[in-house]
Design a protein around this motif. Structure first.
Motif, PDB file in Angstrom:
ATOM      1  N   MET A 279      20.321  67.446  53.299  1.00  0.00           N
ATOM      2  CA  MET A 279      19.360  68.508  53.599  1.00  0.00           C
ATOM      3  C   MET A 279      20.076  69.685  54.255  1.00  0.00           C
ATOM      4  SD  MET A 279      16.155  66.697  55.294  1.00  0.00           S
ATOM      5  CE  MET A 279      14.583  66.996  54.613  1.00  0.00           C
ATOM      6  N   PRO A 280      19.760  70.902  53.798  1.00  0.00           N
ATOM      7  CA  PRO A 280      20.269  72.042  54.570  1.00  0.00           C
ATOM      8  C   PRO A 280      19.711  71.922  55.988  1.00  0.00           C
ATOM      9  CG  PRO A 280      19.303  72.768  52.507  1.00  0.00           C
ATOM     10  CD  PRO A 280      18.959  71.322  52.645  1.00  0.00           C
TER      11      PRO A 280
ATOM     12  N   PHE B  97      19.079  73.985  58.341  1.00  0.00           N
ATOM     13  CA  PHE B  97      18.020  74.888  58.800  1.00  0.00           C
ATOM     14  C   PHE B  97      16.671  74.485  58.221  1.00  0.00           C
ATOM     15  CE2 PHE B  97      17.224  77.536  55.051  1.00  0.00           C
ATOM     16  CZ  PHE B  97      18.368  77.362  54.305  1.00  0.00           C
ATOM     17  N   TRP B  98      16.701  73.876  57.029  1.00  0.00           N
ATOM     18  CA  TRP B  98      15.455  73.422  56.419  1.00  0.00           C
ATOM     19  C   TRP B  98      14.896  72.236  57.201  1.00  0.00           C
ATOM     20  CZ3 TRP B  98      14.295  69.697  52.051  1.00  0.00           C
ATOM     21  CH2 TRP B  98      13.015  69.918  51.527  1.00  0.00           C
TER      22      TRP B  98
ATOM     23  N   ILE C 203      13.299  73.437  60.297  1.00  0.00           N
ATOM     24  CA  ILE C 203      12.001  74.066  60.090  1.00  0.00           C
ATOM     25  C   ILE C 203      10.934  73.011  59.769  1.00  0.00           C
ATOM     26  CG2 ILE C 203      10.717  75.632  58.608  1.00  0.00           C
ATOM     27  CD1 ILE C 203      12.521  77.152  60.403  1.00  0.00           C
ATOM     28  N   LEU C 204      11.314  71.995  58.986  1.00  0.00           N
ATOM     29  CA  LEU C 204      10.342  70.940  58.670  1.00  0.00           C
ATOM     30  C   LEU C 204       9.889  70.254  59.956  1.00  0.00           C
ATOM     31  CD1 LEU C 204      11.704  69.243  55.412  1.00  0.00           C
ATOM     32  CD2 LEU C 204      10.000  71.050  55.679  1.00  0.00           C
TER      33      LEU C 204
ATOM     34  N   VAL D 130       9.863  71.605  62.894  1.00  0.00           N
ATOM     35  CA  VAL D 130       9.013  72.565  63.609  1.00  0.00           C
ATOM     36  C   VAL D 130       7.611  72.542  63.027  1.00  0.00           C
ATOM     37  CG1 VAL D 130       8.590  75.026  63.974  1.00  0.00           C
ATOM     38  CG2 VAL D 130      10.861  74.077  64.404  1.00  0.00           C
ATOM     39  N   ILE D 131       7.529  72.507  61.669  1.00  0.00           N
ATOM     40  CA  ILE D 131       6.211  72.499  61.031  1.00  0.00           C
ATOM     41  C   ILE D 131       5.415  71.276  61.486  1.00  0.00           C
ATOM     42  CG2 ILE D 131       5.017  72.243  58.820  1.00  0.00           C
ATOM     43  CD1 ILE D 131       7.102  74.024  57.563  1.00  0.00           C
TER      44      ILE D 131
ATOM     45  N   ILE E  84       3.840  73.112  64.796  1.00  0.00           N
ATOM     46  CA  ILE E  84       2.696  73.799  64.192  1.00  0.00           C
ATOM     47  C   ILE E  84       1.539  72.825  63.974  1.00  0.00           C
ATOM     48  CG2 ILE E  84       1.913  75.155  62.224  1.00  0.00           C
ATOM     49  CD1 ILE E  84       4.758  76.176  61.915  1.00  0.00           C
TER      50      ILE E  84
ATOM     51  N   PRO F  11       8.651  75.254  69.643  1.00  0.00           N
ATOM     52  CA  PRO F  11       9.565  75.525  68.538  1.00  0.00           C
ATOM     53  C   PRO F  11      10.802  76.296  68.982  1.00  0.00           C
ATOM     54  CG  PRO F  11       7.779  77.075  68.489  1.00  0.00           C
ATOM     55  CD  PRO F  11       7.505  76.170  69.649  1.00  0.00           C
TER      56      PRO F  11
ATOM     57  N   VAL G 215      24.000  76.284  63.299  1.00  0.00           N
ATOM     58  CA  VAL G 215      22.755  76.486  62.550  1.00  0.00           C
ATOM     59  C   VAL G 215      21.551  76.142  63.424  1.00  0.00           C
ATOM     60  CG1 VAL G 215      21.409  75.678  60.593  1.00  0.00           C
ATOM     61  CG2 VAL G 215      23.853  76.103  60.330  1.00  0.00           C
TER      62      VAL G 215
ATOM     63  N   SER H 261      20.788  78.714  65.946  1.00  0.00           N
ATOM     64  CA  SER H 261      20.179  79.952  65.446  1.00  0.00           C
ATOM     65  C   SER H 261      18.728  79.717  65.039  1.00  0.00           C
ATOM     66  CB  SER H 261      21.009  80.552  64.313  1.00  0.00           C
ATOM     67  OG  SER H 261      20.981  79.715  63.205  1.00  0.00           O
ATOM     68  N   VAL H 262      18.380  78.511  64.575  1.00  0.00           N
ATOM     69  CA  VAL H 262      16.980  78.248  64.221  1.00  0.00           C
ATOM     70  C   VAL H 262      16.108  78.211  65.469  1.00  0.00           C
ATOM     71  CG1 VAL H 262      15.356  76.583  63.255  1.00  0.00           C
ATOM     72  CG2 VAL H 262      17.529  76.996  62.114  1.00  0.00           C
TER      73      VAL H 262
ATOM     74  N   LEU I 268      25.724  72.888  49.804  1.00  0.00           N
ATOM     75  CA  LEU I 268      25.142  73.010  51.145  1.00  0.00           C
ATOM     76  C   LEU I 268      25.716  74.216  51.882  1.00  0.00           C
ATOM     77  CD1 LEU I 268      24.910  69.356  52.482  1.00  0.00           C
ATOM     78  CD2 LEU I 268      23.047  70.913  51.948  1.00  0.00           C
TER      79      LEU I 268
ATOM     80  N   TYR J  92      21.373  81.349  54.617  1.00  0.00           N
ATOM     81  CA  TYR J  92      20.481  81.344  55.774  1.00  0.00           C
ATOM     82  C   TYR J  92      21.029  82.253  56.864  1.00  0.00           C
ATOM     83  CZ  TYR J  92      18.036  80.009  59.942  1.00  0.00           C
ATOM     84  OH  TYR J  92      17.316  80.061  61.093  1.00  0.00           O
TER      85      TYR J  92
ATOM     86  N   LEU K 179      15.142  79.622  50.144  1.00  0.00           N
ATOM     87  CA  LEU K 179      14.642  78.738  51.200  1.00  0.00           C
ATOM     88  C   LEU K 179      14.556  79.480  52.530  1.00  0.00           C
ATOM     89  CD1 LEU K 179      13.728  75.944  51.771  1.00  0.00           C
ATOM     90  CD2 LEU K 179      16.087  75.211  51.995  1.00  0.00           C
TER      91      LEU K 179
ATOM     92  N   VAL L  44      18.261  69.350  47.971  1.00  0.00           N
ATOM     93  CA  VAL L  44      18.449  67.948  48.351  1.00  0.00           C
ATOM     94  C   VAL L  44      18.722  67.092  47.115  1.00  0.00           C
ATOM     95  CG1 VAL L  44      17.316  65.923  49.327  1.00  0.00           C
ATOM     96  CG2 VAL L  44      17.103  68.121  50.458  1.00  0.00           C
TER      97      VAL L  44
END
Lengths: 315, 308
Positions: free
Chosen positions: A142-143, A145-146, A149-150, A152-153, A157, A164, A256, A259-260, B236, B243, B259, B282
């Protein structure tokens, strides 16, 4: 033993010097040079020449490097004109926070990943093994930052359970607001666990095939005893090296994650400096991070030599 | 940890039964292929990669969308008629964008991994083969570069060069060749003392001949495994670069850029901008990792059958 340590220390000195050279060359390659970055695109050639002269940028590169190295040795990392602060002060403020973030994540990851990897090795090619491998691969793929965010969601949220954003104050502020640390640490931990289980699994599988395991079992030792006493102890050795090797990976990850979550650590400092082309900070942070990484792997190697007598005698 | 007797692996330490002795030894590549095909995860990975490549490169021939001009009348439309995966924040069709973005991610990932592995392998082989002071110096160079965490390195380079597809390829290759260099050096150290290399040397073969004729071809297993893992990591890296604001500039797209654009809307509930590009990354990375794992297994068992 001492010969090995001397040799390894000598190598580290070379590596640290090399890091400073690479970083120095890099910042001199930046378009326009430091004068352009500080005085702006509209600066006149005369102003640039004056600036270069005042800061010694018109001297030969080697001379500039030696002066810079001398400053480094006395803890003078330069001055950020954009933030109007000395780089050393900025780093002194930011570094402990990143060490905290990376340290906690690494520690939790170890506690989780080592038993998991052992269980995988013992139950190789069975459901447990496949399940952990699958999950580890997904997190690793998984990236970062993604993933952040997931989380965080879900946690900020949807559930409203966790903030967050990381605490913005000084080190004490970060420590006294642990809820803001949960998500950044969790993100970094998940990825690190994925990385560590792979290493632990393969090193435990190798340990399982060794003669001493067969001997112990032949002597009637129980499975638990064999795993805890022989396999765990012997697969811990490569794990020491693994921690040393993964320091740069985890530090990159921290960049990363910081920064998120707007976590005020070294990574965020570096990233904002890269965007504003704030040379002194770019130089200073990269040197500190590079030297810390080199020292980390030195420490891992020395620890390995202390724990494993074979390394000492082999060299 | 409570494990019963039966849960221990059967007789650890005994060599695996030599599978298909005569024939397998006659054709090691075929034996490796066989092990590869028997690994279900590997086949799954391969099928996934083929499907993803078809989707990205053949898809646009069938599913035509405008990926150059923005359409501000049609921004962030949810999935529905005309736009099966909705539209993004400047009105591009998200499904078409996934295809275009995938092309960038795959091309950059593949090219960077190939260049990095090729250069790293030759570098490592030379260091290991020559040995001595040259080896020490060459390896210190990799130590130095490995001490600077990848993303710091990437960001430094990206501040010097304006991002574009070729620049991304070179920049990612520059940080990725270090691991293959180390691995192949280690492999070379064991290969160069083998009898056939010694024999060739004794018959007067020069260093470069030996390197390219004997050492590197025999390290092909390690090289192949490394390429697949490098592709996964490079994809990646492209995403992370995007990003951090250093991806390909619009109207070009890549999955990471899509993304990172999508996650700006995490509070707005535009899930079609957050999940599809993330899943695409992914799936691709997992697929290449599965393949890499299986290639490693198949080459290791090839060695087992040849030696045993």
């Amino acid at each position: 033993m001492s010969k090995f340590i001397v040799r390894r220390l000598w190598q580290s000195v070379l590596v640290v010097l090399g890091v400073t050279i690479v970083v120095f060359v890099f910042t001199r390659l930046l378009p326009g040079g430091p004068a352009r970055a500080i005085l702006g695109p509209r600066a006149t050639p005369a102003a640039i020449a004056a600036f270069d002269h005042a800061n010694g940028y018109d001297r030969p590169l080697v001379a500039q490097y030696v002066v810079w190295l001398g400053h480094l040795a006395t803890g003078n990392l330069g001055y950020s004109y954009k933030l109007n602060q000395s780089v050393a002060a900025l780093i002194a403020d930011r570094l402990p926070k990143t060490v905290l973030l990376v340290g906690i994540a690494n520690l939790i990851a170890l506690v989780v990943a080592v038993p998991l990897g052992l269980a995988q090795a013992v139950r190789r090619n069975r459901l447990t093994d496949y399940a952990v491998t699958g999950v580890a691969f997904v997190f690793y793929s998984m990236p970062l930052f993604w993933l952040s965010i997931l989380l965080v969601i879900v946690f900020s949220i949807d559930l409203g359970a966790l903030p967050p954003q990381a605490p913005q104050g000084d080190f004490l502020d970060v420590l006294t607001h642990p809820s803001g640390l949960v998500l950044p640490v969790l993100t970094l931990t998940l990825v690190t666990v994925a990385l560590f289980t792979r290493y632990t699994r393969s090193s435990a599988i190798e340990a399982l095939t060794q003669d001493y395991v067969r001997t112990a079992r032949a002597k009637g030792a129980s499975t638990n005893l064999v795993v805890v006493h022989h396999v765990l102890r012997n697969s811990l050795l490569p794990i020491i090296t693994m921690i040393g090797l993964t320091i740069p990976v985890v530090v990159s990850g921290a960049l990363v994650v910081e920064s998120v979550f707007n976590f005020p650590g070294m990574g965020l400092l570096f990233w904002s400096a890269a965007q504003t082309q704030d040379y002194p900070i770019l130089l200073g942070t990269t040197v500190v991070v590079g030297v810390a990484t080199a020292l980390g792997s030195l420490l891992a190697d020395l620890l390995y030599a202390v724990v494993d007598p074979r390394i000492r005698s082999a060299r | 940890m409570t494990l019963t007797e039966a849960e221990m692996p059967p007789r650890p330490g005994l060599p695996a039964a030599p599978a298909q002795e005569g024939r397998a030894a006659a054709s090691p590549i075929r034996a490796a292929l066989k092990v590869f095909v028997q690994n279900r995860l590997a086949v799954l990975g391969l099928v996934l990669v083929v499907l993803i490549v078809l989707f990205c490169f053949v898809g646009p021939l069938v599913y035509h969308t405008d990926q150059v001009h923005t359409n501000l009348d049609q921004v962030t439309l949810p999935p529905g008629a005309g736009h099966p995966v909705g539209t993004d924040s400047v009105g591009y069709d998200e499904l078409g964008r996934l295809m275009a973005g995938g092309q960038t991610s795959l091309e950059v990932g593949l090219a960077a991994a190939l260049i990095a592995t090729l250069f790293g392998s030759v570098y490592g082989a030379i260091a290991g083969y020559v040995g001595g002071v040259v080896d020490g110096l060459m390896m210190r160079v990799t130590d130095i570069l490995l001490s600077i965490p990848t993303l710091f390195f990437l960001l430094l380079m990206a501040t010097i060069f304006r991002p574009s597809k070729p620049v991304l390829i070179i920049v990612i290759a520059v940080v990725s060749w270090l691991i293959p260099a180390r691995l192949i050096r280690g492999e070379t150290l064991t290969l160069k003392i083998r009898e056939y290399v010694q024999a060739a040397r004794g018959m007067g073969a020069g260093g470069p001949y030996n390197l390219f004729q004997h050492v590197l071809p025999n390290a092909i297993g390690t090289i192949a495994v490394n390429v697949t893992f490098q592709i996964a990591d490079a994809i990646l890296a492209v995403a992370a670069m995007s990003y951090l604001g250093l991806g390909v500039p619009p109207p070009a797209a890549d999955w990471g850029g899509m993304l990172s654009d999508g996650v700006n809307y995490s509070y707005s509930g535009y899930w079609w901008l957050i999940y599809p590009p993330g899943l695409a990354i992914v799936l691709t990375v997992v697929a290449f990792n599965f393949i890499g794992d299986a290639v490693r297994d198949s080459f290791e068992s090839r060695l087992r059958t040849v030696r045993g």
